[in-house]
Design a protein around this motif. Structure first.
Motif, PDB file in Angstrom:
ATOM      1  N   GLN A 125     -18.006  38.162 -33.200  1.00  0.00           N
ATOM      2  CA  GLN A 125     -18.200  38.155 -34.662  1.00  0.00           C
ATOM      3  C   GLN A 125     -19.122  37.016 -35.068  1.00  0.00           C
ATOM      4  O   GLN A 125     -19.313  36.055 -34.316  1.00  0.00           O
ATOM      5  N   ASP A 155     -20.600  32.348 -43.044  1.00  0.00           N
ATOM      6  CA  ASP A 155     -21.833  31.813 -43.640  1.00  0.00           C
ATOM      7  C   ASP A 155     -21.706  30.358 -44.086  1.00  0.00           C
ATOM      8  O   ASP A 155     -22.617  29.568 -43.861  1.00  0.00           O
ATOM      9  N   THR A 184     -27.643  36.793 -41.768  1.00  0.00           N
ATOM     10  CA  THR A 184     -27.158  37.535 -42.946  1.00  0.00           C
ATOM     11  C   THR A 184     -28.117  37.236 -44.096  1.00  0.00           C
ATOM     12  O   THR A 184     -28.860  36.245 -44.052  1.00  0.00           O
ATOM     13  N   VAL A 235     -22.400  44.338 -34.885  1.00  0.00           N
ATOM     14  CA  VAL A 235     -22.519  43.336 -35.960  1.00  0.00           C
ATOM     15  C   VAL A 235     -23.994  43.137 -36.318  1.00  0.00           C
ATOM     16  O   VAL A 235     -24.352  43.007 -37.490  1.00  0.00           O
ATOM     17  N   SER A 250     -25.057  46.133 -38.472  1.00  0.00           N
ATOM     18  CA  SER A 250     -24.504  46.223 -39.824  1.00  0.00           C
ATOM     19  C   SER A 250     -24.814  44.996 -40.675  1.00  0.00           C
ATOM     20  O   SER A 250     -25.132  45.127 -41.854  1.00  0.00           O
ATOM     21  N   GLU A 251     -24.741  43.789 -40.095  1.00  0.00           N
ATOM     22  CA  GLU A 251     -24.854  42.581 -40.926  1.00  0.00           C
ATOM     23  C   GLU A 251     -26.215  41.899 -40.826  1.00  0.00           C
ATOM     24  O   GLU A 251     -26.690  41.300 -41.782  1.00  0.00           O
ATOM     25  N   THR A 252     -26.831  41.982 -39.634  1.00  0.00           N
ATOM     26  CA  THR A 252     -28.056  41.195 -39.420  1.00  0.00           C
ATOM     27  C   THR A 252     -29.331  42.002 -39.670  1.00  0.00           C
ATOM     28  O   THR A 252     -30.291  41.466 -40.250  1.00  0.00           O
TER      29      THR A 252
END
Ligand code: AMP
Length: 192
Positions: free
Chosen positions: A58, A62, A90, A149, A152-154
């Motif tokens: 994970q 932030d 992010t 991850v 989806s997030e980066t």
């Protein structure tokens, strides 16, 4: 001097390529993953916290990561150009990076995004696990989570730099030297 974001999924070759770019362009290599690993090795509180996320594939939250980035940048007032490796991951991190650099009177010159498809990433990370000693490379479930991850997030961070006209996609497959040459060509085109 230029500030560069070196971007890409885990196993894309960011660390390998960053160490070449720093030499050629006299940049300072700032890898948040390396700083976290240094803290884990030295058993600091930050290391313990970071590890609880890294071991699961994970992202470290932030607020922690941005604070770390600020203190690393502030530690080096003499540096004229940074290469950011593994940061931002992010959109809030990307915004924070812009603010930090603005305060310093500078900005990101370009984002170089290494493109490598998923099967190749998994192959590379499995091989890297043999030498790296990184627990997050050795466990296929953690590797899968890191790729998920990233997607989806980066990956949306690419849009942040696209909107600024700073994103450059680079084919990250091939001989290491060939990929380095592709990166040199893109940087030279920007710095002139
Ligand atoms: P890396 O060495 O860049 O592959 O990072 C290894 C791990 O450190 C990641 O899987 C994350 O758990 C953590 N990490 C490194 N950089 C960041 C970041 N910018 N934001 C959140 N977590 C990070």
């Amino acid at each position: 001097m230029i500030n560069i974001v070196l971007f890409g999924p885990p196993g894309a070759g960011k660390g390998t390529q960053a160490s070449r770019l720093v030499k050629k362009y006299n940049l300072f290599h700032l890898s948040t993953g390396d700083v976290f690993r240094f803290n884990i090795k030295n058993e600091t509180d930050l290391g313990k916290l970071a590890r609880s996320y890294m071991d699961k594939g994970q992202l470290v939250p932030d607020d922690v990561t941005i604070q770390l980035l600020i203190s690393e940048v502030e530690k080096h007032p003499e540096v004229e150009g940074f290469i950011f490796d593994g940061f931002p991951r992010t959109q809030p991190q990307a915004k924070a990076l812009d603010e930090i650099l603005t305060q310093r009177g500078t900005s990101i010159g370009m984002m170089l995004a290494l493109e490598v498809e998923e099967e190749e990433l998994k192959k590379r990370l499995t091989l890297r696990a043999i030498d790296s000693g990184r627990p997050d490379d050795a466990d296929p479930a953690v590797v899968q989570k890191r790729i998920q991850v990233y997607n989806s997030e980066t990956a949306p961070v690419l849009d942040f730099y696209r909107a600024q006209g700073k994103a450059v996609l680079v084919n990250g497959v091939g001989e290491i030297d060939t990929i380095t040459d592709r990166l040199y060509a893109e940087i030279d085109a920007v710095i002139g």
